[in-house]
Design a protein around this motif. Structure first.
Motif, PDB file in Angstrom:
ATOM      1  N   THR A 186       7.887   5.916  -7.950  1.00 50.10           N
ATOM      2  CA  THR A 186       6.500   5.636  -7.578  1.00 50.10           C
ATOM      3  C   THR A 186       5.905   6.769  -6.749  1.00 50.10           C
ATOM      4  O   THR A 186       4.708   7.046  -6.851  1.00 50.10           O
ATOM      5  CB  THR A 186       6.410   4.323  -6.783  1.00 50.10           C
ATOM      6  OG1 THR A 186       7.272   4.389  -5.643  1.00 50.10           O
ATOM      7  CG2 THR A 186       6.819   3.142  -7.639  1.00 50.10           C
ATOM      8  N   SER A 187       6.725   7.422  -5.934  1.00 51.70           N
ATOM      9  CA  SER A 187       6.194   8.516  -5.118  1.00 51.70           C
ATOM     10  C   SER A 187       5.723   9.660  -6.002  1.00 51.70           C
ATOM     11  O   SER A 187       4.662  10.256  -5.767  1.00 51.70           O
ATOM     12  CB  SER A 187       7.263   9.023  -4.144  1.00 51.70           C
ATOM     13  OG  SER A 187       8.410   9.487  -4.837  1.00 51.70           O
ATOM     14  N   THR A 196       4.818   9.533  -9.276  1.00 51.45           N
ATOM     15  CA  THR A 196       3.643   9.174 -10.077  1.00 51.45           C
ATOM     16  C   THR A 196       2.384   9.124  -9.214  1.00 51.45           C
ATOM     17  O   THR A 196       1.300   9.447  -9.675  1.00 51.45           O
ATOM     18  CB  THR A 196       3.854   7.818 -10.779  1.00 51.45           C
ATOM     19  OG1 THR A 196       4.221   6.834  -9.809  1.00 51.45           O
ATOM     20  CG2 THR A 196       4.949   7.910 -11.822  1.00 51.45           C
ATOM     21  N   THR A 197       2.534   8.733  -7.948  1.00 46.90           N
ATOM     22  CA  THR A 197       1.382   8.729  -7.042  1.00 46.90           C
ATOM     23  C   THR A 197       0.917  10.150  -6.765  1.00 46.90           C
ATOM     24  O   THR A 197      -0.284  10.435  -6.720  1.00 46.90           O
ATOM     25  CB  THR A 197       1.739   8.026  -5.713  1.00 46.90           C
ATOM     26  OG1 THR A 197       2.233   6.712  -5.994  1.00 46.90           O
ATOM     27  CG2 THR A 197       0.508   7.910  -4.821  1.00 46.90           C
ATOM     28  N   GLU A 204      12.922   0.572  -1.787  1.00 47.24           N
ATOM     29  CA  GLU A 204      13.792  -0.128  -2.733  1.00 47.24           C
ATOM     30  C   GLU A 204      15.123  -0.445  -2.065  1.00 47.24           C
ATOM     31  O   GLU A 204      15.657  -1.558  -2.182  1.00 47.24           O
ATOM     32  CB  GLU A 204      14.017   0.742  -3.982  1.00 47.24           C
ATOM     33  CG  GLU A 204      14.966   0.126  -4.995  1.00 47.24           C
ATOM     34  CD  GLU A 204      15.257   1.049  -6.163  1.00 47.24           C
ATOM     35  OE1 GLU A 204      16.069   0.673  -7.020  1.00 47.24           O
ATOM     36  OE2 GLU A 204      14.675   2.152  -6.208  1.00 47.24           O
ATOM     37  N   ARG A 218       7.135   5.370   0.523  1.00 47.29           N
ATOM     38  CA  ARG A 218       6.557   6.400  -0.335  1.00 47.29           C
ATOM     39  C   ARG A 218       5.599   5.786  -1.360  1.00 47.29           C
ATOM     40  O   ARG A 218       5.832   4.695  -1.863  1.00 47.29           O
ATOM     41  CB  ARG A 218       7.642   7.154  -1.096  1.00 47.29           C
ATOM     42  CG  ARG A 218       8.580   7.959  -0.210  1.00 47.29           C
ATOM     43  CD  ARG A 218       9.576   8.724  -1.080  1.00 47.29           C
ATOM     44  NE  ARG A 218      10.386   9.624  -0.288  1.00 47.29           N
ATOM     45  CZ  ARG A 218      11.534   9.287   0.280  1.00 47.29           C
ATOM     46  NH1 ARG A 218      11.998   8.060   0.139  1.00 47.29           N
ATOM     47  NH2 ARG A 218      12.207  10.159   0.983  1.00 47.29           N
ATOM     48  N   GLY A 219       4.578   6.590  -1.712  1.00 45.63           N
ATOM     49  CA  GLY A 219       3.687   6.179  -2.787  1.00 45.63           C
ATOM     50  C   GLY A 219       3.100   4.805  -2.552  1.00 45.63           C
ATOM     51  O   GLY A 219       2.537   4.504  -1.502  1.00 45.63           O
ATOM     52  N   VAL A 220       3.253   3.936  -3.548  1.00 47.96           N
ATOM     53  CA  VAL A 220       2.708   2.582  -3.437  1.00 47.96           C
ATOM     54  C   VAL A 220       3.792   1.583  -3.057  1.00 47.96           C
ATOM     55  O   VAL A 220       3.603   0.375  -3.158  1.00 47.96           O
ATOM     56  CB  VAL A 220       2.049   2.151  -4.774  1.00 47.96           C
ATOM     57  CG1 VAL A 220       0.841   3.004  -5.067  1.00 47.96           C
ATOM     58  CG2 VAL A 220       3.058   2.228  -5.928  1.00 47.96           C
ATOM     59  N   GLU A 221       4.964   2.070  -2.627  1.00 52.40           N
ATOM     60  CA  GLU A 221       6.031   1.176  -2.193  1.00 52.40           C
ATOM     61  C   GLU A 221       5.578   0.365  -0.986  1.00 52.40           C
ATOM     62  O   GLU A 221       4.879   0.858  -0.118  1.00 52.40           O
ATOM     63  CB  GLU A 221       7.275   1.985  -1.809  1.00 52.40           C
ATOM     64  CG  GLU A 221       7.918   2.733  -2.966  1.00 52.40           C
ATOM     65  CD  GLU A 221       9.088   3.571  -2.494  1.00 52.40           C
ATOM     66  OE1 GLU A 221      10.066   3.661  -3.233  1.00 52.40           O
ATOM     67  OE2 GLU A 221       9.009   4.127  -1.385  1.00 52.40           O
ATOM     68  N   ASP A 281       1.455  10.224  -0.364  1.00 50.59           N
ATOM     69  CA  ASP A 281       1.777  10.896  -1.616  1.00 50.59           C
ATOM     70  C   ASP A 281       0.548  11.240  -2.452  1.00 50.59           C
ATOM     71  O   ASP A 281       0.510  12.287  -3.096  1.00 50.59           O
ATOM     72  CB  ASP A 281       2.758  10.048  -2.434  1.00 50.59           C
ATOM     73  CG  ASP A 281       4.169  10.141  -1.897  1.00 50.59           C
ATOM     74  OD1 ASP A 281       4.720  11.255  -1.888  1.00 50.59           O
ATOM     75  OD2 ASP A 281       4.722   9.121  -1.469  1.00 50.59           O
ATOM     76  N   TYR A 282      -0.450  10.356  -2.499  1.00 52.00           N
ATOM     77  CA  TYR A 282      -1.650  10.666  -3.273  1.00 52.00           C
ATOM     78  C   TYR A 282      -2.348  11.884  -2.692  1.00 52.00           C
ATOM     79  O   TYR A 282      -2.767  12.790  -3.423  1.00 52.00           O
ATOM     80  CB  TYR A 282      -2.604   9.468  -3.295  1.00 52.00           C
ATOM     81  CG  TYR A 282      -3.812   9.678  -4.183  1.00 52.00           C
ATOM     82  CD1 TYR A 282      -3.749   9.391  -5.544  1.00 52.00           C
ATOM     83  CD2 TYR A 282      -5.008  10.177  -3.658  1.00 52.00           C
ATOM     84  CE1 TYR A 282      -4.857   9.594  -6.362  1.00 52.00           C
ATOM     85  CE2 TYR A 282      -6.109  10.382  -4.466  1.00 52.00           C
ATOM     86  CZ  TYR A 282      -6.035  10.091  -5.811  1.00 52.00           C
ATOM     87  OH  TYR A 282      -7.127  10.312  -6.627  1.00 52.00           O
TER      88      TYR A 282
END
Length: 334
Positions: free
Chosen positions: A75-76, A78-79, A246, A273-276, A291-292
């Protein structure tokens, strides 16, 4: 119907040179930029990439060097890519994923894509660990990378500061009396990241008068979760530092099954991270990484390098955020 740059200029009510500057991420007024971008979207216009490459002009393609083949599962990553995409696409650029071992036209490294004008620049989504990456960064200007700085006065780097945000979490635990911390690490993130995290741990220990425990670092991928729980419960540990949500959610669930309560019987911190997000109701304290914004700033840095041929050095450190959700128990250090 095929449109020319002249057609785009007429429809947008601007000159051909203005259209060219927009396509090249050049300097134009925001009103003119939006007018051109609107017409580009309406017509579906794309520059003739083949013709541009033949005459050595811009390709309007940015090469992306991922950290691994399974990057889209993280997810990190892809963000970060979403941030890059939003900026690059707005300025008329496409993205090309390049395998670092790929050999264009018989050559041996991805920076040959630059030399052959297949791409206008490269963004490395990995630490510059290999000699190949280091050579590319020292020999070419239009490269954005992350991780440790290669040269003190040359190169375009964007980073978040693994050492800094790791030490922030270790300090958070140690200031609350935790002297024995089990760190659960994702070994796929590389030796440099692991080394910087261990350095942060050792420095935090020194600052708080604690003896570092070399055996307190475990790889989640190589150590079964059951053994992680056993090591924690049978040892002197009172807190865990996990490498991602996770792992944090998984470990918290395992401890909960044993009747332990987060924030009472054990402490847990993690990297977000990201959307986590922490699992609903868990309240895990984290350092949240932007991350974005990372992807957005990396793309902007790349466009600046393309637009300004004199730009040879840039160092951007992004801000991170400590989110204290109360998962750390206060202990008496004595």
């Amino acid at each position: 119907m095929e449109y020319s740059i002249y057609d785009i200029a007429q429809r947008a009510g601007v000159s051909k040179s203005t259209v060219s500057r927009v396509l090249n991420a050049g300097s134009v007024s925001e009103k003119s930029r939006q007018a051109v971008l609107r017409v580009l979207a309406e017509t579906g216009y794309r520059p003739n990439q083949s013709a541009r490459m033949l005459r050595g002009a811009q390709s309007y393609v940015i090469g992306i060097i991922p950290s691994s083949a399974d990057i889209l599962l993280a997810t990190s990553a892809t963000t970060r890519l979403a941030g890059m995409m939003s900026c690059l696409y707005e300025h008329g650029y496409s993205m090309l994923f390049i395998n670092e071992a790929q050999k264009p036209s018989g050559e041996a490294a991805p920076f040959q894509f630059l030399e052959q004008h297949i791409v206008d620049g490269l963004i490395y989504m990995q630490n510059a660990e290999s000699d190949q990456v280091r050579r590319a960064i020292t020999q070419h200007r239009e490269i954005v990378y992350t991780g440790e700085r290669i040269l003190p006065d040359k190169g375009l780097r964007i980073y978040m500061g693994n050492y800094d945000y790791s030490k922030l979490l270790y300090d958070h635990l140690m200031e609350r009396g935790h002297r024995h911390i089990l760190t659960i690490f994702n070994h796929t993130r590389g030796n440099i990241l692991r080394g910087r995290r261990y350095e942060a741990y050792v420095d935090a220990c020194q600052a708080h008068g604690i003896s570092p425990d070399v055996g307190s670092f475990l790889s989640f991928d190589e150590t079964p979760q059951k053994k992680i729980c056993e090591k924690f419960l049978q040892g002197p540990y009172t807190a865990l530092f996990t490498d991602g949500m996770e792992y944090a959610n998984s470990i918290n669930a395992a401890f909960t099954q044993k009747g332990l309560v987060l924030g009472r019987d054990f402490s847990l911190v993690s990297i977000e991270r990201g959307v986590e997000q922490p699992a609903q109701g868990t309240g895990i304290t984290t350092v949240a990484l932007p991350d974005y914004e990372y992807g957005l700033q990396a793309a902007r840095m790349m466009l600046r390098a393309i637009e300004d041929p004199t730009l040879e050095y840039l160092d951007v450190k992004l801000k991170f955020e400590l989110r204290d959700r109360g998962s750390v128990v206060w202990l008496d250090p004595d």
